[in-house]
Design a protein around this motif. Sequence first.
Motif, PDB file in Angstrom:
ATOM      1  N   ILE A  84      61.897  17.549  17.740  1.00 49.70           N
ATOM      2  CA  ILE A  84      60.630  18.026  16.908  1.00 49.70           C
ATOM      3  C   ILE A  84      59.845  16.844  16.438  1.00 49.70           C
ATOM      4  O   ILE A  84      60.279  16.528  15.217  1.00 49.70           O
ATOM      5  CB  ILE A  84      61.108  18.765  15.473  1.00 49.70           C
ATOM      6  N   PRO A  85      58.905  16.295  17.181  1.00 51.89           N
ATOM      7  CA  PRO A  85      58.161  14.979  16.783  1.00 51.89           C
ATOM      8  C   PRO A  85      57.432  15.452  15.299  1.00 51.89           C
ATOM      9  O   PRO A  85      56.896  16.460  15.170  1.00 51.89           O
ATOM     10  CB  PRO A  85      57.246  14.739  17.867  1.00 51.89           C
ATOM     11  N   GLY A  86      57.100  14.496  14.499  1.00 48.48           N
ATOM     12  CA  GLY A  86      56.502  14.550  13.183  1.00 48.48           C
ATOM     13  C   GLY A  86      57.090  15.341  12.137  1.00 48.48           C
ATOM     14  O   GLY A  86      56.550  15.358  11.190  1.00 48.48           O
ATOM     15  N   VAL A  87      58.280  15.814  12.378  1.00 45.34           N
ATOM     16  CA  VAL A  87      59.216  16.516  11.155  1.00 45.34           C
ATOM     17  C   VAL A  87      60.423  15.568  10.871  1.00 45.34           C
ATOM     18  O   VAL A  87      61.299  15.471  11.826  1.00 45.34           O
ATOM     19  CB  VAL A  87      59.611  17.839  11.607  1.00 45.34           C
ATOM     20  N   PHE A 125      70.375  17.510  -3.140  1.00 46.65           N
ATOM     21  CA  PHE A 125      70.401  17.794  -1.594  1.00 46.65           C
ATOM     22  C   PHE A 125      70.817  16.396  -1.086  1.00 46.65           C
ATOM     23  O   PHE A 125      71.621  16.221  -0.288  1.00 46.65           O
ATOM     24  CB  PHE A 125      68.976  18.026  -1.266  1.00 46.65           C
ATOM     25  N   LEU A 126      70.227  15.175  -1.573  1.00 48.47           N
ATOM     26  CA  LEU A 126      70.446  13.818  -1.084  1.00 48.47           C
ATOM     27  C   LEU A 126      71.810  13.737  -1.279  1.00 48.47           C
ATOM     28  O   LEU A 126      72.405  12.790  -0.117  1.00 48.47           O
ATOM     29  CB  LEU A 126      69.705  12.841  -2.053  1.00 48.47           C
ATOM     30  N   LYS A 127      72.743  13.882  -2.479  1.00 51.79           N
ATOM     31  CA  LYS A 127      73.934  13.627  -2.553  1.00 51.79           C
ATOM     32  C   LYS A 127      74.786  14.245  -1.510  1.00 51.79           C
ATOM     33  O   LYS A 127      75.690  13.631  -0.862  1.00 51.79           O
ATOM     34  CB  LYS A 127      74.294  13.937  -3.969  1.00 51.79           C
ATOM     35  N   VAL A 128      74.647  15.727  -1.195  1.00 47.13           N
ATOM     36  CA  VAL A 128      75.263  16.400  -0.217  1.00 47.13           C
ATOM     37  C   VAL A 128      75.248  16.050   1.121  1.00 47.13           C
ATOM     38  O   VAL A 128      76.074  15.783   1.694  1.00 47.13           O
ATOM     39  CB  VAL A 128      74.914  17.800  -0.618  1.00 47.13           C
ATOM     40  N   LEU A 162      66.175  19.389   7.184  1.00 50.42           N
ATOM     41  CA  LEU A 162      67.298  20.098   6.606  1.00 50.42           C
ATOM     42  C   LEU A 162      67.106  20.700   5.397  1.00 50.42           C
ATOM     43  O   LEU A 162      67.619  21.883   5.164  1.00 50.42           O
ATOM     44  CB  LEU A 162      68.335  18.890   6.628  1.00 50.42           C
ATOM     45  N   ARG A 163      66.252  20.164   4.323  1.00 48.24           N
ATOM     46  CA  ARG A 163      66.107  20.526   3.287  1.00 48.24           C
ATOM     47  C   ARG A 163      65.295  21.959   3.132  1.00 48.24           C
ATOM     48  O   ARG A 163      65.619  22.852   2.417  1.00 48.24           O
ATOM     49  CB  ARG A 163      65.380  19.488   2.191  1.00 48.24           C
ATOM     50  N   THR A 164      64.484  21.898   3.994  1.00 51.50           N
ATOM     51  CA  THR A 164      63.630  22.939   4.247  1.00 51.50           C
ATOM     52  C   THR A 164      64.328  24.285   4.630  1.00 51.50           C
ATOM     53  O   THR A 164      64.355  25.517   4.057  1.00 51.50           O
ATOM     54  CB  THR A 164      62.432  23.056   5.336  1.00 51.50           C
ATOM     55  N   ALA A 165      65.205  24.059   5.722  1.00 48.18           N
ATOM     56  CA  ALA A 165      66.252  25.007   6.012  1.00 48.18           C
ATOM     57  C   ALA A 165      67.211  25.336   5.252  1.00 48.18           C
ATOM     58  O   ALA A 165      67.264  26.878   4.997  1.00 48.18           O
ATOM     59  CB  ALA A 165      66.990  24.405   7.439  1.00 48.18           C
ATOM     60  N   VAL A 166      67.899  24.561   4.266  1.00 45.29           N
ATOM     61  CA  VAL A 166      68.818  24.921   3.582  1.00 45.29           C
ATOM     62  C   VAL A 166      68.153  25.896   2.424  1.00 45.29           C
ATOM     63  O   VAL A 166      68.693  26.926   2.019  1.00 45.29           O
ATOM     64  CB  VAL A 166      69.399  23.799   2.597  1.00 45.29           C
ATOM     65  N   SER A 212      65.287  27.517   2.284  1.00 46.47           N
ATOM     66  CA  SER A 212      64.576  28.779   2.751  1.00 46.47           C
ATOM     67  C   SER A 212      65.853  29.675   2.759  1.00 46.47           C
ATOM     68  O   SER A 212      65.575  30.999   2.514  1.00 46.47           O
ATOM     69  CB  SER A 212      64.065  28.509   4.264  1.00 46.47           C
ATOM     70  N   GLN A 213      67.001  29.528   3.337  1.00 47.34           N
ATOM     71  CA  GLN A 213      68.030  30.231   3.379  1.00 47.34           C
ATOM     72  C   GLN A 213      68.466  30.712   2.020  1.00 47.34           C
ATOM     73  O   GLN A 213      68.708  31.825   1.725  1.00 47.34           O
ATOM     74  CB  GLN A 213      69.209  29.902   4.310  1.00 47.34           C
ATOM     75  N   ARG A 214      68.589  29.623   1.049  1.00 43.94           N
ATOM     76  CA  ARG A 214      68.954  29.984  -0.290  1.00 43.94           C
ATOM     77  C   ARG A 214      67.973  30.956  -0.979  1.00 43.94           C
ATOM     78  O   ARG A 214      68.518  31.794  -1.718  1.00 43.94           O
ATOM     79  CB  ARG A 214      68.866  28.748  -0.963  1.00 43.94           C
ATOM     80  N   LYS A 215      66.893  30.906  -0.750  1.00 39.40           N
ATOM     81  CA  LYS A 215      65.903  31.603  -1.115  1.00 39.40           C
ATOM     82  C   LYS A 215      65.924  32.994  -0.901  1.00 39.40           C
ATOM     83  O   LYS A 215      65.753  34.043  -1.492  1.00 39.40           O
ATOM     84  CB  LYS A 215      64.492  31.038  -0.925  1.00 39.40           C
ATOM     85  N   ALA A 216      66.070  33.246   0.623  1.00 37.75           N
ATOM     86  CA  ALA A 216      66.242  34.527   1.225  1.00 37.75           C
ATOM     87  C   ALA A 216      67.511  35.381   0.802  1.00 37.75           C
ATOM     88  O   ALA A 216      67.407  36.457   0.590  1.00 37.75           O
ATOM     89  CB  ALA A 216      66.176  34.212   2.842  1.00 37.75           C
TER      90      ALA A 216
END
Length: 251
Positions: A92-95, A122-125, A101-105, A107-111
């Motif tokens: 996935i160029p440009g991402v 997030f950085l620590k984990v 990773l943070r967006t995925a984590v 978005s699932q938490r929000k859902a």
Amino acid sequence: MLEIKNLQVKLEEEDKQILKGVDLTVEAGKVHAIMGPNGSGKSTLSYVLSGKDGYEVTGGSAELLGEDLLDMEAEERAAAGLFLAFQYPVEIPGVGNMTFLRTAVNSQRKARGEEEMSSTEFLKVVREKAKSLKIDAEMLKRPVNVGFSGGEKKRNEILQMAMLEPKLCILDETDSGLDVDAMKLVSDGVNALRSEGRGFLVITHYQRLLDHIKPDVVHIMYDGRIIKTGGPELALEVETQGYAHLIEEEA
């Protein structure tokens, strides 16, 4: 954890039946392996469970933790706890890896109605989990999978799995293209994630992966059906004798 009954699937683009009545139960805390010759429907099963387009379910059912999996969108399945590690992870160029990773984590938490992870947390984990998987910090700064070796791509997927903490992990031929050292690293990552509350479905051609990820149950798939189920010794039998005698027994 996962309950599949008489699952029948065909390709949408052509009238070709791929799965012809798959029955499979994966319990929490167990690792199930699916082996079988090319064209038997192994990858199709993983794609249909994860919600990939291009397939039409013509019969049967699949439930994750008692919920109808086939009635959910792909992102709903992910939020419900399903994870698919691809045979060939895409670039996935440009991402950036960290952004992805943070967006995925989150978005699932929000859902799931959970609180999103702060940047600091997030950085620590992610650094802790990357270190345990022997993933270099520089790898986290690069675009997703761009310029990664086969082993790095697979380890990156195990990192995604470690961050998302899914209930059911499906590994679709995750040993493809890996040398022995890379396969051991990936296997160690998978084994570290084994727990009483998580189930695994490992799709592979080779016993060598199962030397590292010890399965509880082994299934043999042929022509769109599971034709035999046994313990780890079944994988060893296939390694020494091939599939022909099992297919003859079925016939």
